[in-house]
Design an enzyme around this catalytic site. Structure first.
Site, PDB file in Angstrom:
ATOM      1  N   ASP A   1      25.468  61.182   2.317  1.00  0.00           N
ATOM      2  CA  ASP A   1      24.282  61.720   1.260  1.00  0.00           C
ATOM      3  C   ASP A   1      23.253  62.440   2.341  1.00  0.00           C
ATOM      4  OD1 ASP A   1      25.366  60.198  -0.747  1.00  0.00           O
ATOM      5  OD2 ASP A   1      24.398  58.548   0.020  1.00  0.00           O
TER       6      ASP A   1
ATOM      7  N   LYS B   1      25.554  67.336   2.838  1.00  0.00           N
ATOM      8  CA  LYS B   1      26.778  68.271   3.063  1.00  0.00           C
ATOM      9  C   LYS B   1      27.267  69.433   2.365  1.00  0.00           C
ATOM     10  CE  LYS B   1      28.918  64.465   3.980  1.00  0.00           C
ATOM     11  NZ  LYS B   1      28.094  63.533   3.849  1.00  0.00           N
TER      12      LYS B   1
ATOM     13  N   GLY C   1      30.080  62.559  -3.428  1.00  0.00           N
ATOM     14  CA  GLY C   1      29.524  63.238  -4.744  1.00  0.00           C
ATOM     15  C   GLY C   1      28.498  64.362  -4.064  1.00  0.00           C
ATOM     16  N   HIS C   2      29.056  65.462  -3.754  1.00  0.00           N
ATOM     17  CA  HIS C   2      28.453  66.613  -3.337  1.00  0.00           C
ATOM     18  C   HIS C   2      27.599  67.636  -4.189  1.00  0.00           C
ATOM     19  CE1 HIS C   2      31.522  66.281   0.489  1.00  0.00           C
ATOM     20  NE2 HIS C   2      30.420  65.391   0.389  1.00  0.00           N
TER      21      HIS C   2
ATOM     22  N   GLN D   1      31.170  61.191   3.262  1.00  0.00           N
ATOM     23  CA  GLN D   1      30.515  60.176   3.593  1.00  0.00           C
ATOM     24  C   GLN D   1      29.615  60.495   4.756  1.00  0.00           C
ATOM     25  OE1 GLN D   1      34.001  59.093   2.403  1.00  0.00           O
ATOM     26  NE2 GLN D   1      32.859  59.169   0.616  1.00  0.00           N
TER      27      GLN D   1
HETATM   28  P1  IMP Z   1      33.879  52.827  -0.810  1.00  0.00           P
HETATM   29  O1  IMP Z   1      33.908  54.024  -0.202  1.00  0.00           O
HETATM   30  O2  IMP Z   1      33.740  53.101  -2.238  1.00  0.00           O
HETATM   31  O3  IMP Z   1      34.720  51.738  -0.627  1.00  0.00           O
HETATM   32  O4  IMP Z   1      32.573  52.093  -0.416  1.00  0.00           O
HETATM   33  C1  IMP Z   1      32.317  51.595   0.936  1.00  0.00           C
HETATM   34  C2  IMP Z   1      30.835  51.922   1.333  1.00  0.00           C
HETATM   35  O5  IMP Z   1      30.616  53.196   1.582  1.00  0.00           O
HETATM   36  C3  IMP Z   1      29.715  51.407   0.198  1.00  0.00           C
HETATM   37  O6  IMP Z   1      28.539  50.805   1.136  1.00  0.00           O
HETATM   38  C4  IMP Z   1      29.330  52.591  -0.388  1.00  0.00           C
HETATM   39  O7  IMP Z   1      28.168  52.749  -0.996  1.00  0.00           O
HETATM   40  C5  IMP Z   1      29.487  53.624   0.741  1.00  0.00           C
HETATM   41  N1  IMP Z   1      29.701  54.940   0.224  1.00  0.00           N
HETATM   42  C6  IMP Z   1      31.086  55.282  -0.148  1.00  0.00           C
HETATM   43  N2  IMP Z   1      31.057  56.628  -0.514  1.00  0.00           N
HETATM   44  C7  IMP Z   1      29.571  57.366  -0.276  1.00  0.00           C
HETATM   45  C8  IMP Z   1      28.916  58.450  -0.113  1.00  0.00           C
HETATM   46  O8  IMP Z   1      29.291  59.473  -0.644  1.00  0.00           O
HETATM   47  N3  IMP Z   1      27.760  58.439   0.091  1.00  0.00           N
HETATM   48  C9  IMP Z   1      26.997  57.377   0.621  1.00  0.00           C
HETATM   49  N4  IMP Z   1      27.758  56.023   0.708  1.00  0.00           N
HETATM   50  C10 IMP Z   1      28.942  56.116   0.173  1.00  0.00           C
END
Ligand code: IMP
Length: 426
Positions: free
Chosen positions: A18, A21, A45-46, A226
């Site tokens: 977040d 990017k 989510g961009h 991420q």
């Molecule tokens: P997962 O990727 O859904 O398995 O989540 C694993 C961890 O990564 C969790 O703490 C999510 O909140 C975090 N996470 C996954 N995608 C994002 C993102 O795009 N931005 C911020 N945190 C993320």
């Protein structure tokens, strides 16, 4: 960013995701021929704002918003096909035509409804606070060497055989978890039959496309999702996502060799946020955290969850510079700090009474660290109109200089608002 010697650039998140990017990629994509997503899936989510229109892209690279840029979903991504198609339709409804300029890797794995079911049912996922998008279970199937890939949609009978195996296994796991819901092979097979006619024509060997583009001297941007601290190897394990979010993942996840990459830009917020569980050493207290969240609009783009907020953590970014080999930094959301009289910056940690300059691998140690802060004066003036460094108040420039020194990488961009034009190239 691109010049005669720089044709292939990676953009990564250098904190916990977040960082903004999407906006950076959108700005840089103006001069890119290809933008490639290389890991993650619909967990990202961009957000990009153009004029009065806001676009939230989950799986399609932000480059799609530039008419002449082609976009690739690379082999390292786990693609949720339904979400992907509705994203395409959503773009078309807003006047963005992606015909002939979006390609999917035939090696990318597919996220199926049963993966999401498993993700949501799993207690482990709940402890981590995943997005519930089926990311972990899909990567588990990939590395368990039983996954379903986009290329399998070319042979639906074969895909159905794979599904039988996968769905049977998922149902056994659901039973073990004590969950009543079950997945159906028939429903999954029908879903694939319905989606395949739209997906197969744009599915190809995307690694070859990128390779050819680079051979022809074209510009390629590799877009990470991420952030480094969510990397399955280098992040705050086990509170991480299931892919390599760091720059190394850009090579394996797009199908080009590491020697093809000319630069790595790390995107950092001027402060720190994290969504989901796990340590966040510089998390601010009560009212201050709330203020940062409100000023920065810090709510998840995918899940709407409030993000945890805190001060810039130089130990995190220094680590990120190292594990990504960052050649430059882009600092975003500087304007969010405009009203603070004083801005603390975490310079290093204290761990059980000793100085700790590097990120500990052990998450329990990271939970115990106490950041050491340096308090810098705020500028208390709006920065959203600045287009050159010289337009910024001296305290804001001093703040950026200090971040750069502590992180050990040069700042190349500063973003001062959500709009495309609110950016300073240093
Ligand atoms: P997962 O990727 O859904 O398995 O989540 C694993 C961890 O990564 C969790 O703490 C999510 O909140 C975090 N996470 C996954 N995608 C994002 C993102 O795009 N931005 C911020 N945190 C993320």
């Amino acid at each position: 960013m691109f010049d005669p010697k720089t044709h292939c650039v990676v953009v990564v998140g250098a904190q916990w995701g977040d960082e903004g990017k999407g906006k950076l990629v959108d700005v840089l994509a103006e001069r890119a021929d290809f933008v490639v997503r290389y890991q993650g899936g619909a967990n990202a989510g961009h957000t990009v704002v153009i004029g009065d229109t806001q676009f939230i892209l989950q799986q399609i690279p932000s480059g799609i918003l530039h008419e002449t840029t082609s976009c690739i979903v690379g082999n390292g991504v786990v693609l949720d096909p339904e979400t992907f198609l509705s994203e395409l339709d959503g773009l078309a409804a807003k006047g963005i035509n992606s015909d002939g300029r979006i390609f999917l890797s035939d090696r990318a794995h597919l996220v199926m409804p049963f993966h999401k079911l498993l993700d949501r049912a799993s207690e482990k996922s709940q402890n981590i606070g995943t997005t519930g998008r089926g990311i972990g279970p899909t990567y588990e199937d990939k590395y368990g060497r039983r996954g379903l890939r986009l290329g399998d949609l070319r042979h639906l009978e074969h895909a159905r055989d794979l599904l039988k195996d996968l769905v049977g296994r998922a149902n056994r796991l659901l039973e073990l978890m004590g969950v009543e819901e079950r997945a159906s092979v028939e429903e999954h097979a029908r879903l694939l039959e319905r989606l395949a006619p739209r997906l197969v024509p744009i599915t190809t060997d995307t690694g070859y496309l990128v390779y050819k583009a680079l051979q022809q001297g074209r510009n390629v941007l590799l877009e990470g999702a991420q952030g480094a601290l969510l990397d399955v190897d280098h992040g705050t394990y086990p509170f991480v996502t299931s892919s390599n979010t760091t720059a190394g993942g850009a090579s394996t996840g797009s199908g080009i060799g590491p020697t093809a990459i000319d630069g790595v830009l790390g995107v950092v917020k001027a402060y720190t946020t994290r969504v989901g569980n796990g340590p966040l050493p510089t998390q601010a207290e009560g009212g201050t955290e709330e203020e940062l969240r409100k000023l920065g609009g810090e709510f998840g783009a995918v899940t709407g969850r409030p993000r945890r907020c805190g001060w810039f953590d130089a130990t995190v970014v220094r680590y990120s510079v190292r594990v990504n080999g960052l050649t430059g930094l882009a600092v975003t959301k500087l304007d969010v700090l405009d009203t603070f009289a004083e801005i603390p910056v975490g310079t290093e940690y204290d761990l059980d009474g000793s100085q700790c300059h590097e990120m500990p691998a052990d998450v329990r140690a990271l939970e115990r660290v106490r950041p050491k802060y340096e308090v810098l004066p705020g500028w208390r003036k709006p920065t959203g109109g600045a287009r050159r460094l010289a337009d910024l108040p001296p305290e804001a420039r001093a703040y950026l200089d200090r971040l750069q020194d502590l992180a050990g990488a040069a700042i190349r961009y500063v973003s001062v608002g959500t709009r495309r034009d609110q950016i300073i190239e240093v």
